[in-house]
Scaffold this active site. Structure first.
Site, PDB file in Angstrom:
ATOM      1  N   ARG A 153     -27.320 -38.238 -21.056  1.00 31.69           N
ATOM      2  CA  ARG A 153     -28.281 -37.301 -20.489  1.00 31.69           C
ATOM      3  C   ARG A 153     -27.983 -35.931 -21.092  1.00 31.69           C
ATOM      4  O   ARG A 153     -26.830 -35.604 -21.359  1.00 31.69           O
ATOM      5  CB  ARG A 153     -28.142 -37.203 -18.954  1.00 31.69           C
ATOM      6  CG  ARG A 153     -28.738 -38.381 -18.187  1.00 31.69           C
ATOM      7  CD  ARG A 153     -30.252 -38.333 -18.184  1.00 31.69           C
ATOM      8  NE  ARG A 153     -30.860 -39.450 -17.454  1.00 31.69           N
ATOM      9  CZ  ARG A 153     -31.204 -40.608 -18.015  1.00 31.69           C
ATOM     10  NH1 ARG A 153     -30.969 -40.821 -19.291  1.00 31.69           N
ATOM     11  NH2 ARG A 153     -31.757 -41.553 -17.277  1.00 31.69           N
ATOM     12  N   GLU A 165     -36.541 -32.292 -21.508  1.00 33.64           N
ATOM     13  CA  GLU A 165     -37.146 -33.081 -22.570  1.00 33.64           C
ATOM     14  C   GLU A 165     -38.660 -32.950 -22.440  1.00 33.64           C
ATOM     15  O   GLU A 165     -39.196 -33.315 -21.400  1.00 33.64           O
ATOM     16  CB  GLU A 165     -36.760 -34.568 -22.422  1.00 33.64           C
ATOM     17  CG  GLU A 165     -35.359 -34.850 -22.898  1.00 33.64           C
ATOM     18  CD  GLU A 165     -34.889 -36.271 -22.601  1.00 33.64           C
ATOM     19  OE1 GLU A 165     -33.675 -36.477 -22.560  1.00 33.64           O
ATOM     20  OE2 GLU A 165     -35.750 -37.157 -22.395  1.00 33.64           O
ATOM     21  N   HIS A 180     -35.922 -39.243 -26.947  1.00 34.89           N
ATOM     22  CA  HIS A 180     -35.452 -40.207 -25.953  1.00 34.89           C
ATOM     23  C   HIS A 180     -35.893 -41.625 -26.316  1.00 34.89           C
ATOM     24  O   HIS A 180     -36.622 -42.283 -25.572  1.00 34.89           O
ATOM     25  CB  HIS A 180     -35.940 -39.813 -24.550  1.00 34.89           C
ATOM     26  CG  HIS A 180     -35.056 -40.348 -23.462  1.00 34.89           C
ATOM     27  ND1 HIS A 180     -34.730 -39.639 -22.321  1.00 34.89           N
ATOM     28  CD2 HIS A 180     -34.401 -41.532 -23.317  1.00 34.89           C
ATOM     29  CE1 HIS A 180     -33.920 -40.345 -21.554  1.00 34.89           C
ATOM     30  NE2 HIS A 180     -33.714 -41.506 -22.133  1.00 34.89           N
TER      31      HIS A 180
END
Lengths: 335, 328
Positions: free
Chosen positions: B244, B273, B292
């Site tokens: 993360r 993000e 991601h």
């Protein structure tokens, strides 16, 4: 005017001819020391300026990035040449038959290149499958507001990898792919021993067609020879799955590039990843450069600090073996 | 009429760039009556008592006290993915609602992402692709080199399912594997991958050529990698983050990359993000950032939904859940 080296020892060292040092085609600057430990280093420029004095001193040639070019004229001008040591394992740029008629041995560097090249193959397969390069562009693009969740790549773990060319490098690719739980098929001139197959769980495909039809990823790891020239053309691409990816870490000429352009444009295969093309680099307006479903890398196969150093060291070992009449670790013989 | 017997599953939305994948809808509808947040809000009075399960897709819908209060018959929340840091586990559990994640579905794909980033960063793949297509490229410079992966030292921080799968892959590249984890793994597990336990994270940081973050985000791992940790790393080392964004102090990372304290970084995750478009991390040359990618394959997303459904059905039928998550 040719100045003899002031250090006596230097003149007793065998002469090695190189194209030059540094720049686009020369030997890497920080490898010069390695060469000078065992050889009297002579550049092409020095040689051409002093052919009379130097031609007899040259016992070996160290080829880096395919240079210097070996032709009949050069071979005829070097009466004491015993060995041509190639940095790298591809020798398609050398006329092996011609060189052998002069009684000169040719060596390559299979040990130094194999890990690095296998790593490159894996890097390309993963990058292509997971759309890494495209993803990087999205991550930095000024237009990106959110990361779309329906933007997907294809799975590597558990997929089928077909390796065409199961030499040292192909085998190392198989070892790595096995750790990703990939199913491994391979096609090779000769079948590998059973223990070798079992160690990587590789299944032999006597017919290349079988491999092409079943693979999610097809990786080319062959030498370039008259037999492998355009090994992958329209027919082979059409045999591949439409969801498949082609990875080439061998030589550009193993693939029919025009057929590849068409196959990628028409989605006959999903994507390609090429570390090698013909020529290198491609002309800046080449169709391959415009496709969205391709990644091309600038022949990074062995482009690491460690591998390039090992290549020079392996070449030196081979040259010294020839010059000292010892068993030659990696001689390359004409077929 | 049969449809009314299927339990009601609430999702945030279907399709588009944020919603549950269209390709999964038929599968979900074989087990559930599917309603979206929009449908729910339009018919709260009727639907609120019916919702028995929520399937969280990429952290949505947001689970807050208000939503929980409006769903008196909610039994289970299944999360797509393994990270649960976006959920107040105590709050949810306190309402008697079970929770599940998808550890089995995500681990291989995420490990593959970690390896892809490691290889791409080490071998300067993205930079290389730019050179290969650039109009200015006339020839490929032979002194343009990357770092060797085979035989290098990989330090894995977080040796759960994902970390272990990374180790399995890295071993095939003959990498030397160090790891740091809350708990040391069993000896057989360590031997299977040739991994050496570093009780002190400092030992791992000082010896690794590649440092891979594969931890959950918890209060203990928040900003785990900061200025001090980056300075302990080799200046030739590369940091890879697939956990993360908040596990890394981004300001410290920016400085470290800018001043050459470490060689490069590869981030599949950031906070937020995406990063703001003018964020300094986006301008660095020695970083690659991916959107991601972790689990973004057709196969894995499908497996995630299947694992979520299995958990939901188990909870609704009073059976043991395959991947129940309890508050600490």
């Amino acid at each position: 005017m040719y100045q003899p080296h002031s250090v006596m020892g230097d003149q007793e060292l065998p002469g090695v001819l190189i194209l030059g040092v540094g720049g686009v085609e020369g030997v890497l600057e920080n490898h010069v020391g390695l060469l000078k430990k065992n050889f009297h280093l002579i550049t092409m420029k020095e040689f051409l300026e002093n052919k009379k004095e130097l031609s007899e001193k040259i016992k070996s040639i160290f080829i880096f990035e395919r240079r210097p070019t070996i032709d009949r004229g050069l071979l005829e001008s070097l009466p004491n040449l015993k060995v041509i040591a190639n940095s790298g394992v591809g020798v398609d740029h050398l006329d092996l038959k011609l060189i052998s008629t002069f009684g000169v041995k040719v060596t390559s560097t299979p040990q130094a290149v194999s890990d690095s090249t296998a790593d490159t193959g894996m890097a390309l397969m993963l990058a292509s499958a997971r759309r890494l390069v495209e993803g990087c562009q999205i991550a930095v693009s000024p237009d990106t507001e959110r990361f779309a969740v329906d933007w997907l790549g294809v799975e590597v773990t558990g997929a089928t990898l077909g390796i065409i060319g199961m030499g040292r490098i192909g085998y190392k690719v198989a070892k790595r792919a096995k750790a990703f739980d990939m199913k491994i098929l391979y096609h090779n001139r000769k079948r590998r021993k059973e223990e070798e197959e079992q160690a990587v769980g590789a299944i032999y495909c006597k017919k290349m067609e079988d491999l092409l039809q079943q693979s999610d990823f097809v990786m080319l790891v062959v030498n370039l020879t008259p037999q492998t020239h355009r090994l992958i053309g329209k027919r082979e691409l059409e045999l591949m799955k439409p969801t498949a990816t082609l990875i080439n870490i061998s030589r550009g000429a193993v693939v029919d590039q025009d057929a590849l352009v068409e196959a990628l444009q028409n989605k006959v295969i999903r994507a390609a990843a090429l570390d090698v093309t013909y020529p290198e680099p491609l002309p800046r307006n080449h169709s391959l450069l415009k496709l969205k479903n391709i990644i091309i890398t600038p022949h990074i196969g062995t482009a690491t600090v460690q591998a390039t150093c090992m290549m020079t060291e392996e070449a030196i070992t081979n040259m010294l073996a020839v010059l000292n009449g010892l068993p030659i670790p990696s001689e390359v013989c004409p077929k | 009429m049969e449809e009314h017997e299927l339990p009601v599953l609430l999702v945030n939305e279907v399709g588009g760039i944020c919603g549950v994948l269209e390709a999964h809808v038929d599968f979900l509808k074989t087990h559930f009556q599917l309603i979206t947040m929009r449908e729910f809000l339009e018919n709260k009075n009727i639907l609120s008592k019916n919702v028995q399960a929520i399937y969280l897709w990429w952290h949505k819908p947001v689970i807050d006290p208000e939503l929980l209060q409006s769903l008196p018959n909610l039994k289970v929340i299944a999360n797509s993915g393994v990270g649960m840091d976006h959920l107040d586990l105590k709050l949810i559990s306190g309402c008697g609602i079970k929770m599940a994640n998808c550890p089995h579905a995500v681990s291989s794909s995420t490990a593959d992402t970690g390896m892809a980033l490691l290889l791409a960063s080490a071998r300067r793949l993205v930079e290389g692709c730019h050179i290969a297509v650039s109009l200015d490229t006339e020839c490929f410079a032979p002194d343009w080199l990357g770092e060797e992966v085979t035989g290098a030292t990989l330090g894995i921080i977080g040796m759960g399912n994902v970390g272990y799968k990374i180790a399995l892959r890295a071993k095939a590249f003959e990498m030397k594997i160090l790891y740091h984890n809350r708990k040391q793994r069993k000896e057989e597990e360590e031997q299977a991958i040739g991994a050496i336990y570093c009780k002190k994270i400092e030992d791992l940081l000082q010896q690794s050529d590649f440092v891979m973050l594969a931890v959950s985000l918890t209060p203990q791992t928040h900003k785990l990698i900061g200025k001090r940790e980056l300075e302990l790393m080799k200046h030739t080392a590369i940091l890879i983050n697939i956990s993360r964004g908040l596990v890394v102090d981004q300001e410290a990372l920016l400085e470290a990359l800018h001043t050459g304290i470490i060689k490069a970084a590869a981030l599949d995750v950031t906070y937020p993000e995406p990063l703001p478009r003018d964020h300094p991390l986006l301008k660095l040359k020695n970083i690659i950032i991916t959107p991601h990618l972790g689990i973004k394959t057709r196969k894995t997303t499908r497996m995630i939904t299947e694992e979520a459904v299995a958990n939901i059905l188990a909870a609704l039928n009073g059976l043991p859940m395959p991947s129940e998550v309890l508050p600490d």
